[in-house]
Scaffold this active site. Structure first.
Site, PDB file in Angstrom:
ATOM      1  N   LYS A  33     -43.105  20.650  10.075  1.00  0.00           N
ATOM      2  CA  LYS A  33     -43.212  19.514  11.002  1.00  0.00           C
ATOM      3  C   LYS A  33     -42.455  19.809  12.296  1.00  0.00           C
ATOM      4  O   LYS A  33     -41.545  20.646  12.321  1.00  0.00           O
ATOM      5  CB  LYS A  33     -42.682  18.246  10.343  1.00  0.00           C
ATOM      6  CG  LYS A  33     -41.185  18.254  10.044  1.00  0.00           C
ATOM      7  CD  LYS A  33     -40.773  17.075   9.169  1.00  0.00           C
ATOM      8  CE  LYS A  33     -39.294  17.130   8.877  1.00  0.00           C
ATOM      9  NZ  LYS A  33     -38.891  16.228   7.778  1.00  0.00           N
ATOM     10  N   TYR A 248     -22.301  21.032  38.533  1.00  0.00           N
ATOM     11  CA  TYR A 248     -22.231  19.613  38.913  1.00  0.00           C
ATOM     12  C   TYR A 248     -20.871  19.009  38.587  1.00  0.00           C
ATOM     13  O   TYR A 248     -20.324  19.241  37.511  1.00  0.00           O
ATOM     14  CB  TYR A 248     -23.300  18.813  38.161  1.00  0.00           C
ATOM     15  CG  TYR A 248     -24.686  18.938  38.743  1.00  0.00           C
ATOM     16  CD1 TYR A 248     -24.960  18.493  40.040  1.00  0.00           C
ATOM     17  CD2 TYR A 248     -25.715  19.502  37.994  1.00  0.00           C
ATOM     18  CE1 TYR A 248     -26.235  18.619  40.571  1.00  0.00           C
ATOM     19  CE2 TYR A 248     -26.993  19.622  38.519  1.00  0.00           C
ATOM     20  CZ  TYR A 248     -27.243  19.173  39.806  1.00  0.00           C
ATOM     21  OH  TYR A 248     -28.504  19.288  40.328  1.00  0.00           O
TER      22      TYR A 248
HETATM   23  C1  LIG Z   1     -38.204  16.962   6.698  1.00  0.00           C
HETATM   24  C2  LIG Z   1     -38.449  16.711   5.259  1.00  0.00           C
HETATM   25  C3  LIG Z   1     -38.155  17.681   4.296  1.00  0.00           C
HETATM   26  C4  LIG Z   1     -37.428  18.969   4.613  1.00  0.00           C
HETATM   27  O1  LIG Z   1     -36.051  18.735   4.724  1.00  0.00           O
HETATM   28  P1  LIG Z   1     -35.022  19.962   4.859  1.00  0.00           P
HETATM   29  O2  LIG Z   1     -33.688  19.327   4.735  1.00  0.00           O
HETATM   30  O3  LIG Z   1     -35.222  20.536   6.216  1.00  0.00           O
HETATM   31  O4  LIG Z   1     -35.361  20.929   3.793  1.00  0.00           O
HETATM   32  C5  LIG Z   1     -38.523  17.428   2.994  1.00  0.00           C
HETATM   33  N1  LIG Z   1     -39.117  16.272   2.637  1.00  0.00           N
HETATM   34  C6  LIG Z   1     -39.396  15.303   3.531  1.00  0.00           C
HETATM   35  C7  LIG Z   1     -40.048  14.054   3.078  1.00  0.00           C
HETATM   36  C8  LIG Z   1     -39.051  15.480   4.868  1.00  0.00           C
HETATM   37  O5  LIG Z   1     -39.311  14.514   5.754  1.00  0.00           O
END
Ligand SMILES: *Cc1c(COP(=O)(O)O)cnc(C)c1O
Length: 338
Positions: A33, A248
Site C-alpha cells: 500500500k 531560512y
Molecule cells: C499496513 C497494514 C499491515 C502491515 O503492517 P506492518 O506493520 O507494516 O507490517 C498489515 N495489515 C493491515 C490491515 C494493514 O493496514
C-alpha cells in the site's frame, strides 16, 4: 538528481527470514500500500514476484490494477469502489459496507478484536456472515489487526485469544451460510515475530519486508536489513566564515570557518523539516539550518550524499516513525534497484 536505491539483496534476505518464521513462502502476503511504503509500487511488486510471492495487500483498487500482473491474489484494504475480479479480495471494514458491495464480490471480513478502528464487532460476526451471504458475496478470508504487537505487554495475547474465538465461530457457521474454507490471518510484521509456532494461513508483512521493523527490547529482534536508502546530489558548495548563518531564519551559525554544500532534496521531496539542524548522515555530515522546499544544506562537499540508509535513524531525529518518512518520499524521486 536525488535518488532512491532499493537493495534486492536486502529485500530477499528479509523475505528469507520471514519465510523461515512462518514456515512457507506461500503464507507471505507483501503489503504494498501507499506506493509500497514509498519504495515504489511497481519496483517492489516486481521484486516480490521475482522472489516467488503470490499474495499482495494494497490500499485501493487503483494500486491493485497497477500490480495485477505480478500476483495471484490481491487484498484491497480500503477505498470505496469495487470491481468483481477473480484476483481481488476486498476487506469489509464495517457492517454498513456490505450493502454497497456488488454481488459476486470476493471479500474478507475484518473483525475488531480490540483495536477499535476498523472491522465488525465480535458480537456482530454472525450478523455480518448472514448479511454477506444474502448479498451474494463470497467469503475468502477472516482477519483482524493487532494494536500493540511491537510492545512488550500482554496485549498481543488477549487479542490472539479473541481471534481464536472468532475463528471457531466462523468455522461453526460457515456451512450454514454456504462458505467454504476462508483463510484466517491476523499478523502484521510485528505480530509475525511474536509467534513461537506460526499457525495461521497468512501474514501481511509491510515494514519487516522493507527491513525497518522496530520491536520493544525483550521481544524477538529479527536480523532484517533496510531495503531503501536515500541519496542526494550536490547543487553548490561555499565557505562559511565564522559567524555566518545558513538557510531560512538563520537558525544555524558557524562557530568557525567551514565548508557547506546544498543538496537537491527538501521537504517537498519528503525530507521532513522537523529534523532541521539535528540530523547527521551515516557518513557524519551534519544537516545545517532549516530544510527548505527543494534544498537542504549539509557540512562538507561530497558530490553524492547518502542521506540515510536506515530510515528509522532519520525518523527518530524528526520526531516520528519510519513509516511516515517513507510514505512521504515523493513518488517522482527516481527508484533504482541495485
Ligand atoms: C499496513 C497494514 C499491515 C502491515 O503492517 P506492518 O506493520 O507494516 O507490517 C498489515 N495489515 C493491515 C490491515 C494493514 O493496514
Amino acid at each position: 538528481m536525488a535518488i532512491i536505491q532499493l537493495s534486492r539483496k536486502a529485500y530477499f534476505h528479509n523475505l528469507d527470514i520471514i519465510a523461515q518464521k512462518v514456515g512457507d513462502l506461500s503464507k507471505i502476503a507483501v503489503v504494498l500500500k501507499d506506493n509500497a511504503y514509498g519504495h515504489g509500487l511497481i519496483e517492489m511488486a516486481k521484486l516480490a514476484h521475482e522472489y516467488g510471492v503470490k499474495d499482495a495487500v494494497v490500499h485501493n483498487i487503483a494500486e491493485a490494477e497497477m500490480i495485477k500482473a505480478y500476483f495471484e491474489r490481491i487484498l484491497i484494504l480500503g477505498g470505496h469502489s469495487y470491481k468483481v475480479d477473480p484476483q481481488y479480495f476486498y476487506v469489509i471494514n464495517g457492517l454498513s459496507q456490505i450493502a454497497l458491495m456488488p454481488e459476486g464480490l470476493q471479500v474478507e471480513l475484518k473483525v475488531d478484536t480490540g483495536m477499535h478502528r476498523n472491522g465488525v464487532a465480535m458480537d456482530e460476526v454472525e450478523e455480518a456472515l448472514h448479511a454477506l451471504s444474502e448479498r451474494g458475496l463470497i467469503l475468502k478470508g477472516v482477519m483482524t489487526h493487532n494494536r500493540s504487537a511491537d510492545t512488550l505487554s500482554s496485549e498481543w495475547f488477549w487479542q490472539r485469544e479473541n481471534f481464536k474465538i472468532v475463528k471457531e465461530q466462523v468455522l461453526s457457521l460457515q456451512d450454514k451460510f454456504g462458505f467454504e474454507g476462508p483463510r484466517f490471518h491476523s499478523a502484521n510484521s510485528a505480530s509475525t515475530f511474536r509467534f513461537q509456532n506460526f499457525d495461521e494461513d497468512l501474514v501481511r508483512v509491510g515494514i519487516a519486508a522493507y527491513g525497518c521493523l522496530e520491536m520493544d527490547k525483550g521481544l524477538e529482534q529479527p536480523d532484517l536489513k533496510p531495503v531503501l536508502s536515500l541519496h542526494a546530489q550536490k547543487i553548490a558548495t561555499r565557505t562559511l566564515e565564522k559567524g555566518q548563518h545558513v538557510g531560512y531564519n538563520a537558525t544555524f551559525r558557524a562557530q568557525e570557518r567551514m565548508t557547506v554544500s546544498s543538496y537537491d532534496l527538501g521537504y517537498a521531496d519528503g525530507l521532513l523539516r522537523s529534523a532541521s539542524n539535528q540530523y547527521k548522515t551515516p557518513e557524519g555530515e551534519q544537516l545545517l539550518g532549516r530544510v527548505s522546499m527543494d534544498n537542504s544544506s549539509f557540512t562538507g562537499d561530497r558530490e553524492a550524499l547518502v542521506v540515510f540508509e536506515n530510515v528509522n535513524d532519520y525518523a527518530k531525529v524528526a520526531g516520528t516513525i519510519g513509516y511516515e518518512v517513507l510514505t512521504a518520499l515523493h513518488p517522482e524521486i527516481k527508484r533504482v534497484v541495485v
